[in-house]
Design an enzyme around this catalytic site. Sequence first.
Site, mmCIF file in Angstrom:
data_model
loop_
_atom_site.group_PDB
_atom_site.id
_atom_site.type_symbol
_atom_site.label_atom_id
_atom_site.label_comp_id
_atom_site.label_asym_id
_atom_site.label_seq_id
_atom_site.Cartn_x
_atom_site.Cartn_y
_atom_site.Cartn_z
ATOM 1 C CD GLU A 93 16.842 -63.784 -60.170
ATOM 2 O OE1 GLU A 93 17.311 -64.449 -59.489
ATOM 3 O OE2 GLU A 93 15.758 -63.649 -60.598
ATOM 4 C CB CYS A 113 9.731 -54.182 -57.561
ATOM 5 S SG CYS A 113 8.713 -53.239 -58.583
ATOM 6 C CB CYS A 117 2.005 -56.693 -59.188
ATOM 7 S SG CYS A 117 2.429 -54.947 -60.088
ATOM 8 N N GLY A 164 11.901 -54.887 -61.366
ATOM 9 C CA GLY A 164 11.674 -53.297 -61.113
ATOM 10 C C GLY A 164 10.697 -52.748 -62.045
ATOM 11 C CD GLU A 165 6.912 -49.618 -63.668
ATOM 12 O OE1 GLU A 165 6.647 -50.567 -63.924
ATOM 13 O OE2 GLU A 165 7.204 -48.614 -64.697
ATOM 14 C CB SER A 197 7.184 -54.171 -69.785
ATOM 15 O OG SER A 197 6.147 -54.585 -69.056
ATOM 16 C CB SER A 220 1.726 -54.913 -66.385
ATOM 17 O OG SER A 220 3.246 -55.137 -66.732
ATOM 18 C CG LEU A 221 -4.997 -53.659 -69.045
ATOM 19 C CD1 LEU A 221 -4.820 -52.180 -68.694
ATOM 20 C CD2 LEU A 221 -5.865 -53.787 -70.348
ATOM 21 C CG HIS A 222 -2.302 -58.244 -65.527
ATOM 22 N ND1 HIS A 222 -1.435 -59.292 -66.508
ATOM 23 C CD2 HIS A 222 -1.032 -57.668 -64.884
ATOM 24 C CE1 HIS A 222 -0.431 -58.882 -66.527
ATOM 25 N NE2 HIS A 222 0.021 -58.158 -65.560
ATOM 26 C CG ASN A 296 5.702 -67.743 -65.791
ATOM 27 O OD1 ASN A 296 5.293 -68.940 -66.272
ATOM 28 N ND2 ASN A 296 5.820 -66.745 -66.331
ATOM 29 C CB CYS A 339 6.649 -63.056 -66.870
ATOM 30 S SG CYS A 339 6.953 -62.321 -68.492
HETATM 31 N N1 SAH Z 1 7.417 -53.498 -63.558
HETATM 32 C C1 SAH Z 1 7.149 -53.749 -65.106
HETATM 33 C C2 SAH Z 1 8.164 -54.893 -65.632
HETATM 34 C C3 SAH Z 1 8.323 -56.298 -64.881
HETATM 35 S S1 SAH Z 1 7.213 -57.339 -65.018
HETATM 36 C C4 SAH Z 1 5.666 -54.229 -65.339
HETATM 37 O O1 SAH Z 1 5.042 -54.242 -64.546
HETATM 38 O O2 SAH Z 1 5.500 -54.275 -66.604
HETATM 39 C C5 SAH Z 1 7.047 -57.970 -66.859
HETATM 40 C C6 SAH Z 1 5.486 -58.673 -67.173
HETATM 41 O O3 SAH Z 1 5.514 -59.788 -66.314
HETATM 42 C C7 SAH Z 1 4.648 -57.741 -66.784
HETATM 43 O O4 SAH Z 1 3.711 -57.808 -67.754
HETATM 44 C C8 SAH Z 1 3.968 -58.390 -65.567
HETATM 45 O O5 SAH Z 1 2.695 -58.062 -65.289
HETATM 46 C C9 SAH Z 1 4.407 -59.860 -65.950
HETATM 47 N N2 SAH Z 1 4.146 -60.881 -64.779
HETATM 48 C C10 SAH Z 1 4.456 -60.450 -63.389
HETATM 49 N N3 SAH Z 1 4.160 -61.485 -62.648
HETATM 50 C C11 SAH Z 1 3.973 -62.583 -63.319
HETATM 51 C C12 SAH Z 1 3.629 -63.920 -63.285
HETATM 52 N N4 SAH Z 1 3.866 -64.576 -62.103
HETATM 53 N N5 SAH Z 1 3.250 -64.550 -64.589
HETATM 54 C C13 SAH Z 1 3.246 -64.150 -65.493
HETATM 55 N N6 SAH Z 1 3.496 -62.858 -65.723
HETATM 56 C C14 SAH Z 1 3.582 -62.184 -64.804
#
Ligand code: SAH
Length: 348
Positions: A93, A113, A117, A164-165, A197, A220-222, A296, A339
Amino acid sequence: MSVLQDIRNTDAEELKDFFDKIGEPSFRFLQLQEWIWERSAESFEEMTNLPLALRQKLSEHFEFRKAEVHKEQHSSDGTVKNAVRLFDGLVVESVLIPTESRSTACVSSQVGCSLDCHFCATARLKRMRNLSPDEIYDQVVLIDRQSRLKFNRPLSNIVFMGMGEPLLNYSNVLKAIERITSEEHGLGMAAKRITLSTVGVSKMIRKLADDRVRFNLAISLHSAINERRSSIMSINDASPLEELMDSLQYWYLITRRRITFEYVVWKGFNDDEQSIKALVAYCKKVPSKVNLIEYNAIGDARFQQADVEVLELYRQELSHAGISSFIRHSRGRDIDAACGQLANKSTQ
Ligand code: SAH
């Protein structure tokens, strides 16, 4: 029957040799390059300034493995999600995200992927394979066309935030970016308009710096607390926060490009004072800014978007420490294009 070779995945040197072997002058090779890369040709037939005999010879040896839009979905906010079908039938996509002044393409780097996560829908798909440089490039070309058609303007930005990563498909992603940024044989887009990212694969972040890339990096820290981050992202066991920070400092030292941290705030997970303090302390270690991304939902009750007051607390404390932060509202949520929602739902 011999299998045809994908012309766009054939080295320039190999193609030049082919032209030599069949006795074609080198300007013909340059014409071919122009058709493939500047004009995004999809067949040899359309290369009307090449002699018919040459076009025929080319089509006996090579083919175009083009990616195609298989399904388009439109969000009420203007976002367009494309299911892009690859030559072998697999689907990824890619999303066009328009704002008033910009058109951003969100592209995929892998089919599925391999990471897990917990909050991301793509993680539920098995990693089938890496995308080739051209499959990445094609997504950009497709979305650029879409933007010109619908909004009368070319793409202004690209984010590698699709499926994907990207750092686990390192060389293909870099080759695609080279094409996208190439003035000579590509789209000529400025590298500073591209953001990669990643979950944060430290070794590969160092490699990006060593390769002197000129695009932006988002992590992507979180959570800036090891134990918590590990509980939702297993990459943190392999590449814990300290090691990640070492690689980010190295990145900054070499590239002088500020890092973006992507951060979702969930109820009961990181909506507490300790998490905020840990994030502020982490950000202080390297020039950075924070994007507070709206969550999301992907149908997992463990994850609930925190209240807006908590986001404000984050913003305040970051701002006191001199760190900019932005609240990023979701786009395309009604069509699962936001996202973390990319999961090939529409094509299953
Ligand atoms: N693998 C890469 C790129 C894909 S994810 C990465 O991890 O960065 C792109 C972004 O969307 C990342 O910041 C990820 O943490 C975020 N993301 C993933 N799932 C999400 C969700 N359900 N709601 C909001 N952001 C999300």
